[in-house]
Design a protein around this motif. Sequence first.
Motif, PDB file in Angstrom:
ATOM      1  N   GLU A 152       3.805   8.551  -5.504  1.00 18.01           N
ATOM      2  CA  GLU A 152       4.590   8.044  -4.384  1.00 18.01           C
ATOM      3  C   GLU A 152       4.905   6.559  -4.549  1.00 18.01           C
ATOM      4  O   GLU A 152       4.010   5.717  -4.511  1.00 18.01           O
ATOM      5  N   GLU A 153       6.164   6.246  -4.725  1.00 19.73           N
ATOM      6  CA  GLU A 153       6.561   4.858  -4.906  1.00 19.73           C
ATOM      7  C   GLU A 153       6.274   4.026  -3.666  1.00 19.73           C
ATOM      8  O   GLU A 153       5.905   2.850  -3.768  1.00 19.73           O
ATOM      9  N   ASP A 154       6.418   4.614  -2.477  1.00 23.18           N
ATOM     10  CA  ASP A 154       6.137   3.873  -1.239  1.00 23.18           C
ATOM     11  C   ASP A 154       4.684   3.409  -1.204  1.00 23.18           C
ATOM     12  O   ASP A 154       4.385   2.303  -0.739  1.00 23.18           O
ATOM     13  N   PHE A 155       3.781   4.269  -1.674  1.00 23.06           N
ATOM     14  CA  PHE A 155       2.370   3.893  -1.707  1.00 23.06           C
ATOM     15  C   PHE A 155       2.155   2.725  -2.661  1.00 23.06           C
ATOM     16  O   PHE A 155       1.424   1.772  -2.348  1.00 23.06           O
ATOM     17  N   ARG A 186       4.326   0.459  -3.519  1.00 30.17           N
ATOM     18  CA  ARG A 186       4.900  -0.738  -2.896  1.00 30.17           C
ATOM     19  C   ARG A 186       3.969  -1.296  -1.833  1.00 30.17           C
ATOM     20  O   ARG A 186       3.847  -2.508  -1.658  1.00 30.17           O
ATOM     21  N   SER A 187       3.291  -0.401  -1.096  1.00 35.73           N
ATOM     22  CA  SER A 187       2.383  -0.851  -0.033  1.00 35.73           C
ATOM     23  C   SER A 187       1.183  -1.604  -0.594  1.00 35.73           C
ATOM     24  O   SER A 187       0.558  -2.404   0.115  1.00 35.73           O
ATOM     25  N   ARG A 227       5.674  -4.794  -7.176  1.00 41.41           N
ATOM     26  CA  ARG A 227       7.083  -5.190  -7.168  1.00 41.41           C
ATOM     27  C   ARG A 227       7.846  -4.542  -8.316  1.00 41.41           C
ATOM     28  O   ARG A 227       9.072  -4.539  -8.337  1.00 41.41           O
TER      29      ARG A 227
END
Length: 264
Positions: free
Chosen positions: A232-235, A237-238, A242
């Motif tokens: 999961e890219e969102d994870f 990023r969180s 970057r």
Amino acid sequence: MSIYAVTTIRNPGSDLLIQARAWARELHLPLIPRPLHGSMEDFLAKKGLKAVLIASHKGPQVMTEEGLLRYHPNMGVPRVRTLKRGGSDHLVEACGLKPGMRFLDCTLGLASDSLVASFVTGPRGKVMGLEASPVLYKMVSRGLQEYEIDDRDIVAALRRIETRYGRAEALMPAFPADSFDVVYFDPMFRRPIGNSSSMQPLRPATCHKPLDRSMVEEALRLAPKVVVKEREEDFLRSLGAREVLGGKYSKVRYGVIHREEGNR
């Protein structure tokens, strides 16, 4: 009550029994005698165990409700062979691994990634793996020193890997700042893609501690770069990534997190 324990094969003899007792003391696990009758699956269920470390004539083995594990570096072997043929590896690229670098693997597992890192960083480098599961730690740490394959480069890379038993969040604070060049986490180790039959027995034996921002911040004290493997890219990023890298057709992503200038 412990979810892990140590036992032996049936009729172990004095040497294996002494070995099992030593493992139980080292890992602070109960030593439970192996019943003369009944399956190992029944043994696990009756004792309420997720996994058991077995002292056998073939070295330490791990039994879970999903099956029996003997040490093997899994996909690390074909990945190293790909590199030897001049191919690429996503982990190597994401971490920017080169000979002489220092690599800390906070989710050792079967040491597949650590094997690749050890091969690339070479004799002048340093690779250390942390493993929170006591039964996996014992099986893998012994396996790294005893596993044999008809490839001297792979054997040498396995032997160079150092191991430490414990949770990463408990062990990392003991290392001095800038002890490593890269710190690596693989939460995917606990949630593998697909239903690989070779990996199924591993899952009940693992420790399930989710990765959080505080662990990443501690890792950034140890190294200027942290790499996290996830789907999961969102994870990613969180956690502060970057830069997110990955193969065009792969579900796996590598989040690259750099220490901010002046922040340690």
